[in-house]
Structure formats: structure tokens, C-alpha cells
Design a protein around this motif. Sequence first.
Motif, PDB file in Angstrom:
ATOM      1  N   SER A   1       0.806  -1.217   0.000  1.00  0.00           N
ATOM      2  CA  SER A   1       0.000   0.000   0.000  1.00  0.00           C
ATOM      3  C   SER A   1       0.844   1.274   0.000  1.00  0.00           C
ATOM      4  N   PHE A   2       1.946   1.262   0.756  1.00  0.00           N
ATOM      5  CA  PHE A   2       2.688   2.501   0.964  1.00  0.00           C
ATOM      6  C   PHE A   2       4.131   2.471   0.475  1.00  0.00           C
ATOM      7  N   ASN A   3       4.627   1.303   0.118  1.00  0.00           N
ATOM      8  CA  ASN A   3       6.035   1.208  -0.268  1.00  0.00           C
ATOM      9  C   ASN A   3       6.226   0.642  -1.669  1.00  0.00           C
ATOM     10  N   LYS A   4       5.299   0.944  -2.561  1.00  0.00           N
ATOM     11  CA  LYS A   4       5.406   0.396  -3.915  1.00  0.00           C
ATOM     12  C   LYS A   4       6.694   0.849  -4.599  1.00  0.00           C
ATOM     13  N   VAL A   5       7.087   2.091  -4.375  1.00  0.00           N
ATOM     14  CA  VAL A   5       8.318   2.591  -4.982  1.00  0.00           C
ATOM     15  C   VAL A   5       9.517   1.817  -4.445  1.00  0.00           C
ATOM     16  N   LYS A   6       9.503   1.539  -3.155  1.00  0.00           N
ATOM     17  CA  LYS A   6      10.629   0.828  -2.547  1.00  0.00           C
ATOM     18  C   LYS A   6      10.670  -0.635  -2.984  1.00  0.00           C
ATOM     19  N   LEU A   7       9.517  -1.213  -3.203  1.00  0.00           N
ATOM     20  CA  LEU A   7       9.495  -2.558  -3.765  1.00  0.00           C
ATOM     21  C   LEU A   7      10.098  -2.541  -5.166  1.00  0.00           C
ATOM     22  N   ASP A   8       9.844  -1.458  -5.894  1.00  0.00           N
ATOM     23  CA  ASP A   8      10.427  -1.313  -7.224  1.00  0.00           C
ATOM     24  C   ASP A   8      11.944  -1.171  -7.120  1.00  0.00           C
ATOM     25  N   MET A   9      12.406  -0.392  -6.137  1.00  0.00           N
ATOM     26  CA  MET A   9      13.846  -0.245  -5.917  1.00  0.00           C
ATOM     27  C   MET A   9      14.512  -1.595  -5.699  1.00  0.00           C
ATOM     28  N   SER A  10      13.831  -2.458  -4.957  1.00  0.00           N
ATOM     29  CA  SER A  10      14.402  -3.759  -4.625  1.00  0.00           C
ATOM     30  C   SER A  10      14.573  -4.641  -5.851  1.00  0.00           C
ATOM     31  N   LYS A  11      13.883  -4.275  -6.939  1.00  0.00           N
ATOM     32  CA  LYS A  11      14.049  -5.015  -8.193  1.00  0.00           C
ATOM     33  C   LYS A  11      15.053  -4.312  -9.111  1.00  0.00           C
ATOM     34  N   VAL A  12      14.933  -2.975  -9.185  1.00  0.00           N
ATOM     35  CA  VAL A  12      15.737  -2.218 -10.152  1.00  0.00           C
ATOM     36  C   VAL A  12      17.197  -2.096  -9.722  1.00  0.00           C
ATOM     37  N   ILE A  13      17.425  -1.648  -8.488  1.00  0.00           N
ATOM     38  CA  ILE A  13      18.795  -1.344  -8.068  1.00  0.00           C
ATOM     39  C   ILE A  13      19.706  -2.575  -8.099  1.00  0.00           C
ATOM     40  N   PRO A  14      19.315  -3.719  -7.537  1.00  0.00           N
ATOM     41  CA  PRO A  14      20.229  -4.864  -7.570  1.00  0.00           C
ATOM     42  C   PRO A  14      20.490  -5.406  -8.968  1.00  0.00           C
ATOM     43  N   SER A  15      19.610  -5.094  -9.911  1.00  0.00           N
ATOM     44  CA  SER A  15      19.782  -5.614 -11.273  1.00  0.00           C
ATOM     45  C   SER A  15      20.637  -4.706 -12.152  1.00  0.00           C
ATOM     46  N   LYS A  16      21.029  -3.532 -11.633  1.00  0.00           N
ATOM     47  CA  LYS A  16      21.805  -2.589 -12.434  1.00  0.00           C
ATOM     48  C   LYS A  16      23.247  -3.100 -12.584  1.00  0.00           C
ATOM     49  N   PRO A  17      23.845  -2.957 -13.752  1.00  0.00           N
ATOM     50  CA  PRO A  17      25.230  -3.421 -13.968  1.00  0.00           C
ATOM     51  C   PRO A  17      26.203  -2.754 -12.997  1.00  0.00           C
ATOM     52  N   ASN A  18      27.068  -3.547 -12.426  1.00  0.00           N
ATOM     53  CA  ASN A  18      28.133  -3.063 -11.536  1.00  0.00           C
ATOM     54  C   ASN A  18      27.605  -2.431 -10.245  1.00  0.00           C
ATOM     55  N   TYR A  19      26.396  -2.806  -9.860  1.00  0.00           N
ATOM     56  CA  TYR A  19      25.844  -2.369  -8.579  1.00  0.00           C
ATOM     57  C   TYR A  19      25.968  -3.518  -7.582  1.00  0.00           C
ATOM     58  N   TYR A  20      26.472  -3.209  -6.388  1.00  0.00           N
ATOM     59  CA  TYR A  20      26.725  -4.254  -5.401  1.00  0.00           C
ATOM     60  C   TYR A  20      26.271  -3.811  -4.015  1.00  0.00           C
ATOM     61  N   GLY A  21      25.683  -4.746  -3.277  1.00  0.00           N
ATOM     62  CA  GLY A  21      25.325  -4.498  -1.889  1.00  0.00           C
ATOM     63  C   GLY A  21      26.431  -5.018  -0.997  1.00  0.00           C
ATOM     64  N   PRO A  22      26.966  -4.196  -0.093  1.00  0.00           N
ATOM     65  CA  PRO A  22      28.065  -4.641   0.770  1.00  0.00           C
ATOM     66  C   PRO A  22      27.612  -5.764   1.706  1.00  0.00           C
ATOM     67  N   ILE A  23      28.552  -6.536   2.166  1.00  0.00           N
ATOM     68  CA  ILE A  23      28.257  -7.701   2.986  1.00  0.00           C
ATOM     69  C   ILE A  23      28.687  -7.439   4.420  1.00  0.00           C
ATOM     70  N   GLU A  24      27.759  -7.580   5.357  1.00  0.00           N
ATOM     71  CA  GLU A  24      28.095  -7.481   6.772  1.00  0.00           C
ATOM     72  C   GLU A  24      28.695  -8.807   7.227  1.00  0.00           C
ATOM     73  N   PRO A  25      29.898  -8.790   7.767  1.00  0.00           N
ATOM     74  CA  PRO A  25      30.545 -10.046   8.144  1.00  0.00           C
ATOM     75  C   PRO A  25      29.934 -10.676   9.394  1.00  0.00           C
ATOM     76  N   ILE A  26      30.055 -11.985   9.490  1.00  0.00           N
ATOM     77  CA  ILE A  26      29.643 -12.738  10.674  1.00  0.00           C
ATOM     78  C   ILE A  26      30.877 -13.041  11.502  1.00  0.00           C
ATOM     79  N   PHE A  27      30.795 -12.803  12.804  1.00  0.00           N
ATOM     80  CA  PHE A  27      31.921 -13.033  13.706  1.00  0.00           C
ATOM     81  C   PHE A  27      31.563 -14.092  14.748  1.00  0.00           C
ATOM     82  N   GLN A  28      32.594 -14.695  15.318  1.00  0.00           N
ATOM     83  CA  GLN A  28      32.403 -15.578  16.463  1.00  0.00           C
ATOM     84  C   GLN A  28      33.449 -15.216  17.509  1.00  0.00           C
ATOM     85  N   PHE A  29      33.023 -14.400  18.494  1.00  0.00           N
ATOM     86  CA  PHE A  29      33.905 -13.977  19.573  1.00  0.00           C
ATOM     87  C   PHE A  29      33.677 -14.832  20.812  1.00  0.00           C
TER      88      PHE A  29
END
Length: 544
Positions: A450-478
Motif C-alpha cells: 500500500s505505501f512502499n510500492k516505490v521501494k518494492l520497485d527499488m528492490s528489483k531495479v537497483i540490484p539488477s543494475k550493472p556493476n551495482y553491489y550491496g556490501p556484505i556485513e561479516p559474521i563473527f564468532q567472539f
Amino acid sequence: MLKKPFSLLMSLILPALLVVGCSNSGNAPSPSPAPAASPSSEPTATANSKYEKELTITVSRAILDATNVKEDLEAKMLKEKFNLVFKSEDYSRNDWPTKMTLLLSTGDGPEFIPYSRDQWKSVEWMSSGYLRPFELDEIKQKLPNYLKIWTDEEWDTVYKSTRFSDGKVYFLPSKRTIPVQNAWQYRKDLFDKYGVDFPKTPDEMLAALQTIKDKTGLIPFVSPGNTSSPLWAVSTFFQMFGFPDLVLNWNSYVDPVTNEFHAYPLATEESREMLVFLNKMYTNGLMMKDFATATADQTNKLIAQGNNVIMQTITDPAYNNELQQAVAPDVNWTWVENYDHPTNNPQKTIYKKEAYYSFWGPAIKAGTSQEKVDRLLDYLNWAASEEGQMWYTFGKEGATYEMKNGVPTYLPTMSTPTNAEGDKLPTYGINIGLIGFGGFMTLHKAFDESFNKVKLDMSKVIPSKPNYYGPIEPIFQFSEDERKELVALETNLNGVRDEYWLKFIIGALDPTNDSDWEKFIKAANKAGLSEVVNLRTDAYNKAK
């Protein structure tokens, strides 16, 4: 509306990130409401012998701001469904972590904490044995609705990422509903008026903002810091230089292209280019001078005067228009076409990819009776169900919404993500403890539809763009000792980082000068940089 703190105004349209609460006098801030459930078909507590006995559970919550509660519908729901009474004692958000630590250390802490956060001393509480662990078998048996929220891959990552050094989980993380919802936005009316294109590189950013400033006298970029680090005000620019904007929280990240682990990147040569850019932003007057210390009221006043013409945000453009409409009748905030991100490297553009989870959620005090634990788990399992999600995302029919053509629709008196005015869910006692809206369960899908249609679109468009990358948060074991050592070291190191970065930004030191840079590195090493790098690298390798 502009009299409200800007942080609260932002919270109205950032419900998944909101941290709010309510005092005993019935005051609470609120996230924006969202579409919700059809009337419940569940039996009431009085009709269910399992809940024949009334249980009173002590609760503590953090208060961000205050509004009057007209009717406590959550309290009524808890009584009717689970024969539960929450006896709450709440504190201001700034005081809450310290108050909670004191209470827990004396054995007087609340039995139920609707949400706990790592930066709010919850790691300290885990280490001190104040919280009761959620055993994995217990989660599987008692919280099946909660597990259904996640895929197997997601839950495996979430469990490994949020477990304590003893391998146990002491809070129940909430799930983020939209994986990508951050994009650039700008005042198209001004850019068009002065023939300025949206910038594609850091140099173009400086040139475009300089033109706007010269033509209008406005401060092009206005954003305050926060209590955890004054650098939050400028973290939106980190992604232009290949760094995740959340690196201030993470301190480490994994390069999404090379898979290389960076233990503490904000004290490396790679960060100098970013400091050069930020120094030019500051010295040329393209950002507010007191960004590191400005209050929400000061920031809001500048924005209300027409300052701030570009930002990376999840805010709806209509909302930003509303903030400046009085002084700029032709204001026209809009998303950048195709959600393009400025970058210094067209071969590797970093965008903000949300983690699967938020590092906060409900916790139960150690020593709470099994009877109360069982009742709380029943309640939490219901809250994560379809019905619970709908109720916490939308409210109660007739009080906060009505059905129109089979679709839940807010009553005209209610606030929405595009209209900050009106009643909010905490006005009716809902989400005061933030079980919903990022505190535990995911928002119902109807909200995003209802309220985030644009953001749902972002979730499809941005990751599919050439040379676009989402950084990875590392997992630790302390180990517990390693975690304690790291917290102590990073408290000092982050303070040194902030001090020197501010000096570089305001021009007290020159990031291009090797001698000045060496002063920073020497201070960082003295504060424990090499030890932090070693601890983080070893913990990252152990968690693989």
C-alpha cells in the motif's frame, strides 16, 4: 507540523526503524500505521482454560517522545487473548539503557523487555547473565510462526549473526521487509531552474551543489549526527567511495566484488579520498557547519527555511515537499531517475542492501518463572502470525481502520506514511512496546503493497543494475573475553576516529598531508587499532 522534531517526522515514514515507547501516564510516540488484520477468530482468554489464571508481567520501555493515549487497545487485547497484564515502568530513551543496567544488576529489572539493542547495553546484559536465552529447540517448538517469517538460509545467517559467544540467542531479531529501500532524492525544481544535472560522481556532486548554493544562498546538504557518532551526518556519502554507509555500526565489512574482509576501513589509506571530498563539502559551505553537534530542532529549522536540496533517503518525496512547502511553494522533491547512485568507480557502485534482520528484539529476564515464560512465548508466537502481524501493523477495526471493498483503510483521523498529521497507533496503545514496526515480527505485506510500492520497485531495479553491489556485513564468532576486550578497545578507537575525522573534515588537519594523516594513524594505533584488526580478523575467520 514543522514544530515537531525532524527525527520524529522522519520516524513517521520509517516505521521499520522506529524506536519509540510510552510512559505510564499514557504518552507515546508512534510509527505510521499500516494495513492490518481482519477481526480475530481466536478464542478469548476467558474461553481458554490455558489462560484461566491472570498473569502480571513487569515491562520496561524506552520513550522517544510523547503523545496522549486515548484508549489502550493493546492492554485490552493482552487481557482478552492471553489474560496478561503488562505492568510497565518506562524511561526516556537517553536514560533507559543506564536505568535498565542498574535495575538488572540489583535484581529488580523487568521480566520482559519488548526490544533490546546492542548499542543499548544488551550485549553487556547478555554477558552479565541478566537475560534468559532462547534455546534453538525452544524457538522451533514454541515459536513456529516466528520461524515461518524466515527462509532456512535467512534464519541460518540470522542465528549465526546474533548468537552470543556461548552460541545462544538472547533476543529475537526482527526481519526487514524490503531488502533495498534507499535511493537518492533531490529538489528537481531547483536543479531544473538552474540547469544542473543530477551528479554522477563526487566531483559532479561538488559542482552541482556549489551552483545551487551560489544561485540560492541555501545550504545544499543538511543532516545531523547522532549520539553514537557525529559522523552519521555524513555517512550517506560513504557509498560514493565504495564503503557501506553502515560501516560506522559494523566497523568491518566484506567487499561484495572481491570478498576481501576489511577489519577497520575508516583508518586506512582507502578512506582518505572520502575525507578530501567531505572537507571540500564543509569548507565550501555545501553542508551545515555544525553537523556534528546540531540538534533535531536546529536541523528542522534549517530544512523549514528551504535548506537541504539533496539526500539519500527512504522518505517519500511528498513528505519532503510538505516540510518546505511554506517557504518554497514550487518545491518538487523526486527520486533520481532509475535510482542512479553517484560513485567514484563506475565499475563498482555500492548501494545499501538491508540485512535480513535488525539487531534488536524482545528479551526475557533470567529467572522469570516458566509459567510467565510460556505465556510470553504464546503471545510472541501469536504476534508473529498472520493475525498478529495484521493487528500490530494496522490496529483494530472501527478504532484505527475500516474495511472498504475488502481492503483495510485507515480512518480519516489516522496518520499515514504520506500524511504525518493525525492519530498514530500508540495513540491507541498499539506498538508502545514495539513488538511490531521493527521490534520483533515483520510488518504485514499489505503495508509495503500500500505505501512502499516505490521501494518494492527499488528492490528489483537497483540490484539488477550493472556493476551495482550491496556490501556484505561479516559474521563473527567472539569468545566472551574477546568480546569484552573488543568493546573496551573500540570505545577508545571509535572516539579517536571521530575526533580526527572531524578535524580532517573541518580543515584543522589536511587529509592530503601525509604528516597529518600519520598523526591520525599513530593516535589510532595507540588507541588499539592493530588489536582491533587482529581480534576482528580472527573472529571472522573462526565464523566461516
